[in-house]
Scaffold this motif. Structure first.
Motif, PDB file in Angstrom:
ATOM      1  N   MET A 105       6.589   8.337  20.049  1.00  0.00           N
ATOM      2  CA  MET A 105       5.158   8.644  20.079  1.00  0.00           C
ATOM      3  C   MET A 105       4.313   7.369  20.185  1.00  0.00           C
ATOM      4  N   GLY A 106       4.985   6.234  20.381  1.00  0.00           N
ATOM      5  CA  GLY A 106       4.255   4.997  20.622  1.00  0.00           C
ATOM      6  C   GLY A 106       3.988   4.161  19.389  1.00  0.00           C
ATOM      7  N   CYS A 107       4.538   4.540  18.245  1.00  0.00           N
ATOM      8  CA  CYS A 107       4.325   3.785  17.000  1.00  0.00           C
ATOM      9  C   CYS A 107       5.460   2.772  16.837  1.00  0.00           C
ATOM     10  N   LYS A 108       5.113   1.505  16.602  1.00  0.00           N
ATOM     11  CA  LYS A 108       6.110   0.443  16.485  1.00  0.00           C
ATOM     12  C   LYS A 108       6.294  -0.049  15.054  1.00  0.00           C
ATOM     13  N   PHE A 109       5.640   0.626  14.077  1.00  0.00           N
ATOM     14  CA  PHE A 109       5.792   0.187  12.687  1.00  0.00           C
ATOM     15  C   PHE A 109       7.212   0.483  12.187  1.00  0.00           C
ATOM     16  N   THR A 110       7.678  -0.313  11.260  1.00  0.00           N
ATOM     17  CA  THR A 110       9.034  -0.138  10.717  1.00  0.00           C
ATOM     18  C   THR A 110       9.049   0.138   9.228  1.00  0.00           C
ATOM     19  N   SER A 111       7.908   0.101   8.557  1.00  0.00           N
ATOM     20  CA  SER A 111       7.877   0.344   7.114  1.00  0.00           C
ATOM     21  C   SER A 111       6.768   1.333   6.788  1.00  0.00           C
ATOM     22  N   TRP A 112       6.935   2.069   5.700  1.00  0.00           N
ATOM     23  CA  TRP A 112       5.959   3.097   5.320  1.00  0.00           C
ATOM     24  C   TRP A 112       4.600   2.526   4.926  1.00  0.00           C
ATOM     25  N   PRO A 113       4.506   1.354   4.255  1.00  0.00           N
ATOM     26  CA  PRO A 113       3.163   0.841   3.925  1.00  0.00           C
ATOM     27  C   PRO A 113       2.263   0.690   5.146  1.00  0.00           C
ATOM     28  N   ASP A 114       2.804   0.235   6.275  1.00  0.00           N
ATOM     29  CA  ASP A 114       1.984   0.091   7.475  1.00  0.00           C
ATOM     30  C   ASP A 114       1.510   1.454   7.983  1.00  0.00           C
ATOM     31  N   ILE A 115       2.408   2.437   7.953  1.00  0.00           N
ATOM     32  CA  ILE A 115       2.054   3.763   8.468  1.00  0.00           C
ATOM     33  C   ILE A 115       1.054   4.459   7.556  1.00  0.00           C
ATOM     34  N   LEU A 116       1.258   4.362   6.226  1.00  0.00           N
ATOM     35  CA  LEU A 116       0.330   5.010   5.292  1.00  0.00           C
ATOM     36  C   LEU A 116      -1.064   4.401   5.408  1.00  0.00           C
ATOM     37  N   LEU A 117      -1.122   3.098   5.671  1.00  0.00           N
ATOM     38  CA  LEU A 117      -2.425   2.454   5.852  1.00  0.00           C
ATOM     39  C   LEU A 117      -3.101   2.960   7.123  1.00  0.00           C
ATOM     40  N   LYS A 118      -2.338   3.171   8.171  1.00  0.00           N
ATOM     41  CA  LYS A 118      -2.900   3.606   9.443  1.00  0.00           C
ATOM     42  C   LYS A 118      -3.291   5.081   9.404  1.00  0.00           C
ATOM     43  N   VAL A 119      -2.458   5.917   8.736  1.00  0.00           N
ATOM     44  CA  VAL A 119      -2.682   7.362   8.759  1.00  0.00           C
ATOM     45  C   VAL A 119      -3.685   7.779   7.696  1.00  0.00           C
ATOM     46  N   PHE A 120      -3.448   7.372   6.435  1.00  0.00           N
ATOM     47  CA  PHE A 120      -4.259   7.845   5.314  1.00  0.00           C
ATOM     48  C   PHE A 120      -5.281   6.820   4.833  1.00  0.00           C
ATOM     49  N   LYS A 121      -5.307   5.631   5.490  1.00  0.00           N
ATOM     50  CA  LYS A 121      -6.230   4.550   5.117  1.00  0.00           C
ATOM     51  C   LYS A 121      -6.030   4.138   3.666  1.00  0.00           C
ATOM     52  N   VAL A 122      -4.759   4.055   3.243  1.00  0.00           N
ATOM     53  CA  VAL A 122      -4.419   3.672   1.868  1.00  0.00           C
ATOM     54  C   VAL A 122      -3.533   2.440   1.931  1.00  0.00           C
ATOM     55  N   ASP A 123      -3.950   1.376   1.300  1.00  0.00           N
ATOM     56  CA  ASP A 123      -3.166   0.127   1.250  1.00  0.00           C
ATOM     57  C   ASP A 123      -2.298   0.151  -0.008  1.00  0.00           C
ATOM     58  N   VAL A 124      -1.032   0.521   0.171  1.00  0.00           N
ATOM     59  CA  VAL A 124      -0.141   0.646  -0.988  1.00  0.00           C
ATOM     60  C   VAL A 124       0.482  -0.689  -1.382  1.00  0.00           C
ATOM     61  N   THR A 125       0.239  -1.737  -0.568  1.00  0.00           N
ATOM     62  CA  THR A 125       0.820  -3.040  -0.945  1.00  0.00           C
ATOM     63  C   THR A 125       0.158  -3.622  -2.175  1.00  0.00           C
ATOM     64  N   GLU A 126      -1.041  -3.114  -2.534  1.00  0.00           N
ATOM     65  CA  GLU A 126      -1.739  -3.616  -3.714  1.00  0.00           C
ATOM     66  C   GLU A 126      -1.484  -2.742  -4.936  1.00  0.00           C
ATOM     67  N   ASP A 127      -0.530  -1.801  -4.843  1.00  0.00           N
ATOM     68  CA  ASP A 127      -0.268  -0.893  -5.965  1.00  0.00           C
ATOM     69  C   ASP A 127       0.197  -1.640  -7.200  1.00  0.00           C
ATOM     70  N   ALA A 128      -0.223  -1.138  -8.363  1.00  0.00           N
ATOM     71  CA  ALA A 128       0.273  -1.641  -9.640  1.00  0.00           C
ATOM     72  C   ALA A 128       1.311  -0.669 -10.159  1.00  0.00           C
ATOM     73  N   GLU A 129       2.412  -1.187 -10.630  1.00  0.00           N
ATOM     74  CA  GLU A 129       3.526  -0.327 -11.047  1.00  0.00           C
ATOM     75  C   GLU A 129       3.136   0.574 -12.211  1.00  0.00           C
ATOM     76  N   SER A 130       2.257   0.079 -13.072  1.00  0.00           N
ATOM     77  CA  SER A 130       1.890   0.855 -14.258  1.00  0.00           C
ATOM     78  C   SER A 130       0.865   1.937 -13.952  1.00  0.00           C
ATOM     79  N   ILE A 131       0.337   2.004 -12.704  1.00  0.00           N
ATOM     80  CA  ILE A 131      -0.732   2.954 -12.385  1.00  0.00           C
ATOM     81  C   ILE A 131      -0.309   3.935 -11.299  1.00  0.00           C
ATOM     82  N   HIS A 132       0.249   3.443 -10.188  1.00  0.00           N
ATOM     83  CA  HIS A 132       0.448   4.268  -9.006  1.00  0.00           C
ATOM     84  C   HIS A 132       1.858   4.841  -8.947  1.00  0.00           C
TER      85      HIS A 132
END
Length: 979
Positions: A105-132
């Protein structure tokens, strides 16, 4: 040396330990029982009971929040069990199926954080383990896949995750998850078990054979998993846990005690008292194997179960005792220790290594290596392996077969081996001889660091102007100190160098033994050395012409290089009450390539004045700053003071003219030492004095630039005596002995041709006649002297040509006997003069020739002006003029000409080509770094002292491989070409 990445480039799970336990929690979540399920039958046959539930309220809700994270989706907040399909890791990589679909489908991402940021506009790389939460549901996975990894067609609203509090909506009684949680009180114990994963490793308290008080049993129970303590540790608050359980618990739920909630980091854990351990390991347990019923102490329980495993007719996979054996968590058959990789060996022996380290710190002053070697030695002795034990003991006492790292490094450098070539030799020798004679490459790299600039600390008083105070500076870009203005074009060159002061410190530390030995020999006490040391530095700079690699298939790319180097000529000291300085170190071979240390390498044409000044500008700035300061450096265990004096003498005439701003060698002003013109020098060959200096040239440049008297170009040029550019590097007005030899030999070569053709009779010969005379001369020299014709005169050809033997060979072609006698007389006079400018110390080496030099030079000049008037009527060559006019004055001022020659730098130019071919790389910048580093090591006095050991080691190496073919008097040292 670690690499510090910017914050926006660091992955949130860059630390291995964090990544490992995050992955562990995801796996735990997949295995954790759901709230509606009943307790599984884990360990029921062995009597493993669920642990009692600790007080969740004491944890301020933190434990419950962690459970909610395990059960909820990171994207939509739904309960994971209510969504059909597998659970996906928020921080993981795409599986093959998802990656294949998205790629179509033309997507070249290889990891879920990149896709979640593109699809749901959520940056999970800044997640805190005690919260998210760490997972997302299959429904959100479908949304991402259907959107092609770039957009979403659902109305998923991402909840705002905040730190857990008492008013959390997820914990409200209306939440079905919480209702299920309260109905099943044992759920908390289940996810703790999924955190520790110790059900199959640790023993249940129900296995205790005797009826013991409950409080007594609790004191031997882990407060995390409620099993019997395994490898117990004690927290600062006094509670006991299994080591693996509390470490996993604190990584997942934070560094606090599960019992009292006080701070409890892994570094705070300590072993309990020995009396407690002896009591724990003596607890009687009942063997769970059918038909056994034996009471076994806890310390011997695993060994007892292991005996059951190898009984005939016993099922090896029996669930009665398999859980208590050594577990193989990898799922594969347990491999032998020696067949594992180095990393796996470290992992398996980690506990033993920690125990040995504790013993070494307590009993042997931290000498872990000696403890391990002694253990190995005792093991070999107990197994009657006395031959290996003897070799090991010899190696421990420093008399083994292996060579020291310094000797191996000296062999690598002096035999011109690159790192990969040395590594191949090391492996071959080790495989052939069965012994590690040479040291591995990483050991050599550790030895290199102490010899390369940037290792030793130092200080300048006062601090150097415009130079950093940091001492640990290695190879830098040669243009790093050059500040260009907006009008300047960027320097199109590749250059690498050491910082001048750091290189001088490394050179002095390399001479530390010689300097201290000189102090002892001269009887200079440390208390008398208060005025500091005086260090004399000879600087050399020369172009190498075309150094491009010839590969064929097209024209050679012009690629020219320039080297700037220095030599520590002498170190002297003046006692407090003495008037004269005492020299404690003098370089015995000032013209050897072994003493000429490289400072800067650059791909520049030496005729490119702008680029040359740009590259050498920072070096000049550092040099000028060091003149006005003194170096404080530890030498012989004491801080000592050094002052540096620089003499730029190792330049040929072309480079001197370039640096001092003079006109080119074809100028009317023939000499770089005096103001005479070519006509004046030919008319008066002997009587001239040195009139030029660096300061004088600077003043003349200012006159040329400003023209204060409004003179014409010719008048102005006559006033400044040929200075047309600004001098940028202070040089010593002197004569270079090597180029003097070459220049005079070139002149004699032309005289020989003229005498063969009798030009004194025919002053205007044709070009064809001159070619025939040259061909006859080359043929005669090749036939009689084995001298092959050369395009340009070099040092070796010049030395062979300027001999009486060569003169006699040439005289065979000269028709007139009278002219032959004049040629012989001319060569005799020259050979009497030559030692004076070639000698390192002419007053000691050739005092007679020094005294007669003025007479010989006058006689030589008379012969030229009379017998060879056809050649020297109004013209004379540059070096011949300097040889006749300036040698006595220079020696009277400096004491020597030969010691300050550029011969070492010229010889090192050949080394540059060899090192470059040896360290060939695609990137020329890295290539220059390799060459510069290898060349510096090649000039190390410390390594040169090990070359005698290298000769012995070569013989020992051959004896190890093939002892029958080695003769005692045979020299097996690899041949090193002399330059």
């Amino acid at each position: 040396m670690g690499i510090n990445l910017p914050n926006h480039l660091q992955h949130p799970h860059s630390k291995y330990s964090q990544w490992k336990f995050k992955l562990f929690r995801v796996k735990s979540m997949e295995k954790a029982p759901l709230p509606s399920e009943t307790q599984t039958k884990i360990g029921t046959s062995l009597g493993i009971s669920p642990p009692t539930a600790p007080n969740i309220e004491a944890d301020h809700g933190g434990g419950l929040a962690s459970v909610m994270k395990l059960c909820l989706c990171r994207i939509c907040g739904m309960v994971l069990r209510k969504v059909k399909g597998p659970v996906h890791d928020v921080h993981g990589d795409l599986d093959d199926a998802s990656k294949c679909v998205l790629r179509k489908m033309g997507c070249k991402f290889t990891s879920w954080p990149d896709i979640l940021l593109k699809v749901f506009k959520v940056d999970v790389t800044e997640d805190a383990e005690s919260i998210h939460p760490l997972s997302f549901c299959h429904r959100c996975w479908l949304a991402a896949i259907r959107g092609g990894g770039v957009c979403s067609f659902t109305r998923t609203k991402v909840p705002e995750w905040k730190p857990h509090a008492s008013h959390c909506y997820l914990c409200s009684p209306k939440n079905p998850v919480v209702r299920a949680w309260k109905k099943n009180g044992i759920q908390r114990e289940q996810w703790v078990k999924n955190i520790t994963h110790c059900q199959n490793d640790h023993l249940n308290t129900k296995l205790i054979a005797e009826k013991l008080p409950a409080d007594f049993i609790i004191s031997f129970t882990c407060l995390v998993c409620d099993h019997l303590l395994c490898d117990p540790v004690q927290s600062p608050c006094g509670h006991l846990f299994c080591r693996s359980c509390i470490i996993k618990f604190t990584h997942v739920l934070g560094p606090h005690c599960p019992s009292c909630n006080l701070s409890c980091a892994p570094d705070d854990l300590t072993p309990p008292a020995k009396t407690f351990l002896s009591t724990l390991y003596s607890l009687p347990l009942l063997c769970p194997c059918e038909g056994c019923g034996e009471h076994v102490q806890l310390g011997l329980f695993k060994a007892h179960c292991l005996n059951h495993e190898f009984e005939p007719g016993t099922n090896k996979h029996s669930s009665h005792f398999q859980s208590y054996l050594l577990t193989n968590k990898g799922g594969r058959p347990r491999q032998h220790l020696l067949s594992l990789t180095r990393r796996a060996q470290k992992h398996r022996l980690k506990d033993l290594k920690n125990q040995v380290k504790v013993f070494a710190d307590k009993e042997e002053g931290g000498d872990l290596k000696s403890v391990c070697l002694t253990l190995f030695l005792l093991a070999l002795r107990s197994g009657n392996e006395h031959r290996q034990a003897d070799e090991l003991e010899a190696m421990m006492q420093g008399r083994g077969f292996g060579l020291s790292p310094a000797v191996c490094l000296a062999i690598r450098v002096n035999t011109f081996l690159s790192c990969s070539q040395y590594h191949k030799m090391y492996r071959t020798v080790k495989a052939t001889s069965g012994r590690q004679i040479f040291q591995p490459l990483h050991t050599l790299r550790a030895a290199e660091k102490e010899l390369l600039p940037g290792f030793h600390q130092f200080e300048w008083q006062p601090a150097l102007k415009n130079v950093s105070e940091s001492y640990n500076v290695g190879i830098i870009n040669g243009l790093s100190g050059w500040t260009s203005s907006l009008d300047d074009s960027p320097a199109d060159t590749i250059t690498r160098r050491f910082r001048y002061d750091v290189a001088l410190v490394a050179a002095l530390k390399d001479l530390e033994e010689d300097i201290m030995e000189g102090l002892r020999d001269t009887g200079m006490e440390d208390s008398a050395c208060t005025l500091g040391f005086r260090v004399m530095i000879k600087e050399c700079c020369d172009g190498m012409g075309d150094v491009s690699e010839k590969h064929g298939g097209g024209p050679a790319v012009p690629e020219k290089a320039v080297r700037f180097s220095f030599t520590v000529m002498s170190v002297s000291i003046q006692a407090e009450d003495e008037q004269e300085e005492v020299t404690i170190f003098t370089e015995p071979k000032p013209n050897s390539e072994l003493s000429c240390k490289p400072l800067c390498l650059m791909f520049v044409d030496e005729s490119d004045h702008e680029t040359l000044t740009a590259v050498l500008g920072p070096i000049v700035a550092e040099r000028n700053a060091m003149k006005e300061s003194r170096l404080i450096l530890s030498m012989g265990g004491m801080p000592r003071s050094f002052r540096f004096h620089f003499r730029g003498t190792g330049y040929d005439e072309k480079m001197v003219r370039e640096m001092e701003g003079l006109e080119a060698s074809g100028s009317t002003y023939i000499c770089t030492l005096c103001d005479s013109t070519r006509a004046e020098a030919a008319q008066n060959m002997v009587l001239h004095s040195i009139t030029r200096s660096h300061d004088e040239n600077l003043e003349r440049y200012e006159i040329w630039r400003t023209n204060p008297f409004s003179e014409s170009v010719d008048e102005l040029r006559d006033r400044v005596k040929g200075v047309s550019a600004k001098p940028f590097l202070e040089t010593q007005p002197t004569l270079d002995a090597l180029h003097c030899d070459i220049g005079n030999a070139t002149e004699f070569y032309k005289i020989f041709q003229d005498e063969i053709g009798e030009v004194y009779k025919n002053p205007n010969p044709s070009r064809e006649e001159r070619r025939s005379w040259r061909a006859a001369l080359d043929k005669q020299l090749r036939k009689k002297m084995k001298l092959k014709p050369v395009m340009r005169m070099n040092g070796n050809y010049a030395r062979r040509l300027m001999t009486m033997e060569a003169t006699e060979v040439v005289c065979e072609l000269v028709p007139s006997e009278e002219r032959r006698e004049v040629l012989r007389e001319l060569m005799r006079l020259y050979l009497q003069m030559k030692p004076v400018w070639r000698a390192t110390c002419p007053a000691k080496e050739c005092p007679d020739q020094l005294c007669r030099y003025s007479f010989n030079s006058q006689r030589f000049a008379d012969l030229l002006s009379a017998t060879f008037k056809y050649r020297y009527n109004g013209k004379i060559t540059n070096y011949l003029h300097k040889t006749l006019a300036h040698v006595p004055e220079i020696i009277e001022r400096d004491g020597s000409i030969g010691a300050w020659a550029s011969e070492g730098n010229e010889s090192a130019n050949k080394l540059f080509r060899r090192f470059r071919k040896m360290n060939a790389r695609q990137s020329k910048a890295f290539e220059l770094e390799d060459v510069l580093k290898h060349h510096w090591l090649y000039t190390s006095k410390y390594l040169q002292k090990f070359m005698e050991a290298h000769k012995d080691s070569a013989k020992a190496f051959q004896a190890t491989i093939d002892p029958e073919e080695v003769q005692d008097d045979e020299d097996l040292t690899p041949e090193i070409t002399g330059f």
